[in-house]
Design an enzyme around this catalytic site. Structure first.
Site, short mmCIF file in Angstrom:
data_model
loop_
_atom_site.label_atom_id
_atom_site.label_comp_id
_atom_site.label_asym_id
_atom_site.label_seq_id
_atom_site.Cartn_x
_atom_site.Cartn_y
_atom_site.Cartn_z
N LYS A 1 47.71 -26.13 -134.95
CA LYS A 1 48.34 -27.30 -134.34
C LYS A 1 49.79 -27.01 -134.01
CE LYS A 1 45.49 -30.74 -136.67
NZ LYS A 1 45.29 -31.43 -137.96
N GLN B 1 47.78 -34.56 -142.83
CA GLN B 1 46.49 -33.88 -142.87
C GLN B 1 45.61 -34.46 -143.99
OE1 GLN B 1 45.58 -31.51 -140.65
NE2 GLN B 1 43.64 -30.95 -141.59
N ASP C 1 47.20 -40.04 -135.09
CA ASP C 1 45.80 -39.97 -135.53
C ASP C 1 45.04 -41.26 -135.19
OD1 ASP C 1 44.89 -37.59 -136.73
OD2 ASP C 1 46.02 -37.97 -138.56
N1 LIG Z 1 44.96 -36.39 -140.31
C1 LIG Z 1 43.98 -35.61 -139.89
N2 LIG Z 1 43.65 -35.59 -138.58
C2 LIG Z 1 42.64 -34.79 -138.11
O1 LIG Z 1 42.33 -34.79 -136.90
C3 LIG Z 1 41.94 -33.95 -139.05
C4 LIG Z 1 42.32 -34.02 -140.40
N3 LIG Z 1 43.33 -34.85 -140.80
N4 LIG Z 1 41.67 -33.27 -141.32
C5 LIG Z 1 40.62 -32.33 -140.94
C6 LIG Z 1 39.89 -32.76 -139.69
C7 LIG Z 1 39.14 -31.65 -139.01
N5 LIG Z 1 39.80 -31.42 -137.76
C8 LIG Z 1 39.53 -30.38 -136.89
C9 LIG Z 1 40.37 -30.02 -135.86
C10 LIG Z 1 40.12 -28.93 -135.06
C11 LIG Z 1 39.00 -28.15 -135.26
C12 LIG Z 1 38.77 -26.95 -134.41
O2 LIG Z 1 39.58 -26.58 -133.59
N6 LIG Z 1 37.65 -26.23 -134.60
C13 LIG Z 1 37.32 -25.01 -133.87
C14 LIG Z 1 36.98 -23.87 -134.81
C15 LIG Z 1 38.05 -23.55 -135.79
C16 LIG Z 1 37.59 -22.48 -136.77
O3 LIG Z 1 37.09 -21.43 -136.32
O4 LIG Z 1 37.72 -22.71 -137.98
C17 LIG Z 1 36.09 -25.23 -133.00
O5 LIG Z 1 35.30 -26.16 -133.32
O6 LIG Z 1 35.90 -24.51 -132.05
C18 LIG Z 1 38.13 -28.51 -136.26
C19 LIG Z 1 38.39 -29.63 -137.07
C20 LIG Z 1 40.84 -32.30 -137.63
N7 LIG Z 1 40.91 -33.12 -138.67
#
Ligand SMILES: Nc1nc(=O)c2c([nH]1)NC[C@@H]1CN(c3ccc(C(=O)N[C@@H](CCC(=O)O)C(=O)O)cc3)C=[N+]21
Ligand SMILES: NC(=O)C1=CN([C@@H]2O[C@H](COP(=O)(O)OP(=O)(O)OC[C@H]3O[C@@H](n4cnc5c(N)ncnc54)[C@H](OP(=O)(O)O)[C@@H]3O)[C@@H](O)[C@H]2O)C=CC1
Length: 297
Positions: free
Chosen positions: A54, A98, A121
């Site tokens: 991020k 987070q 968020d």
């Molecule tokens: N306050 C808060 N806001 C959130 O938006 C929040 C959070 N807490 N806690 C955790 C979850 C999870 N989350 C993700 C974001 C990006 C990917 C992402 O980019 N994933 C990649 C893969 C990343 C990898 O390879 O590990 C994909 O799907 O292609 C996944 C999960 C946001 N979250």
């Protein structure tokens, strides 16, 4: 029929380009640089990876990134003090804490402490209520990213049958609100839903946000339906390795669906792109300037 694969990674890059364009206009036209503060409590390795990516993307689109890493045993008062400082800081337009937080911290209390105008968020009850009543709100990033991909792929969503599997406050419920806002006929399914396969078979749009690897098989999918897979599940890939899979069984669903998002490379990258979009939107609103087009619900 083989489904079209909706490339969330490429879509997210286009969204970030739009964000970067708007940021450049804010900087050169108004001398304002949007800023995003991310707060991470504890050392969860997965969370550290997300927070790092991020921060990198925030800087790439020309915004200021402020990272606050606090020890796992940080007290409630200390965290609330930090949020109060970020609320009062004019160079911070977006605040993300987070989740999940360590068990000794009350998530609802912490989210309630964030200025709703900086709540990128979209988790503060003011924003939840604004979204539910069809007013201008900060919209949760993951559902917003799903909505953007659905509109891009299907155009007008009105009248379509949408089934959202999962009723969490961060994905399922706001996703259902957005689909209702676009005049879908919305069903929210969850762990107590009776005959889930029959419910899902009605859907023109399926959004799976459960957290159970591959639980939706292709024979639940209506031929030609659009499948949005929100699930991010790390599973054993043998030889001591792991890999990410969604909540949908990709191969069998892709054989029936009209279009489907992959995991990884689908909803995940769009979530981060929408976080940046929400930050530039929050900054524009804070300064009474026109909002970016195509980046809001
Ligand atoms: N306050 C808060 N806001 C959130 O938006 C929040 C959070 N807490 N806690 C955790 C979850 C999870 N989350 C993700 C974001 C990006 C990917 C992402 O980019 N994933 C990649 C893969 C990343 C990898 O390879 O590990 C994909 O799907 O292609 C996944 C999960 C946001 N979250
Ligand atoms: N791509 C991204 O950016 C993001 C991905 N995620 C991923 O999305 C998934 C869901 O996350 P989140 O909403 O936070 O999860 P939660 O655990 O908060 O919610 C899961 C939901 O799934 C429902 N559920 C559980 N088992 C079943 C079942 N057998 N049949 C039907 N419904 C069931 C639960 O029902 P009940 O309420 O009855 O218990 C609950 O409503 C996870 O894999 C998470 O990692 C999350 C956020 C962002």
């Amino acid at each position: 029929m083989a489904a079209q694969i909706i490339d969330g990674k490429a879509f997210a890059a286009r969204v970030r380009d739009k964000v970067a364009g708007h940021v450049a206009r804010l900087v050169s036209g108004h001398g304002v640089t949007p800023g995003l503060a991310v707060v991470l409590v504890g050392e969860d390795p997965a969370s550290q990876v997300y927070v790092r990516s991020k921060g990198r993307m925030t800087v790439e689109v020309g915004m200021a990134s402020f990272e606050h890493r606090l020890a796992a045993d940080t007290g409630e008062t200390e965290l609330l003090d930090l949020i109060a400082r970020l609320n009062a800081d004019p160079s911070v337009h977006g605040i993300l804490v987070q989740l999940p937080l360590p068990d000794h911290l009350d998530e609802a209390l912490v989210i309630a402490a964030i200025d709703p105008a900086k709540d990128v968020d979209g988790f503060h009850i003011s924003n939840v209520g604004l979204l539910a009543t069809g007013q201008k709100a900060m919209v949760p990033c993951t559902p917003l990213g799903c909505l953007m991909m659905l509109r891009d792929h299907l155009g007008d969503l009105s009248g379509l049958e949408a089934v959202v599997i999962g009723r969490s406050n961060i994905v399922g419920k706001p996703m259902a609100q957005l689909l209702l806002g676009d005049s879908c006929t919305v069903t929210i399914a969850h762990s107590r839903t009776r005959d889930l396969p029959e419910v899902v078979r009605r859907a023109d749009i399926v959004v799976a946000a459960v957290g159970r690897p591959g639980m939706v098989p292709g024979d639940w999918i209506k031929p030609g339906a659009t499948v949005i897979d929100v699930g991010i599940n790390r599973v054993d890939a043998g030889e001591g390795k792991t890999r990410l899979v969604g909540d949908c069984d990709f191969d069998s669903c892709a054989a029936v669906a009209g279009a489907i998002t992959p995991v990884p490379g689908g909803v995940g990258p769009m979530t981060i792109a929408c976080l940046l979009a929400n930050t530039v939107t929050a900054c524009s609103r804070a300064h009474g300037l026109p909002e970016p087009e195509g980046l809001t619900a």
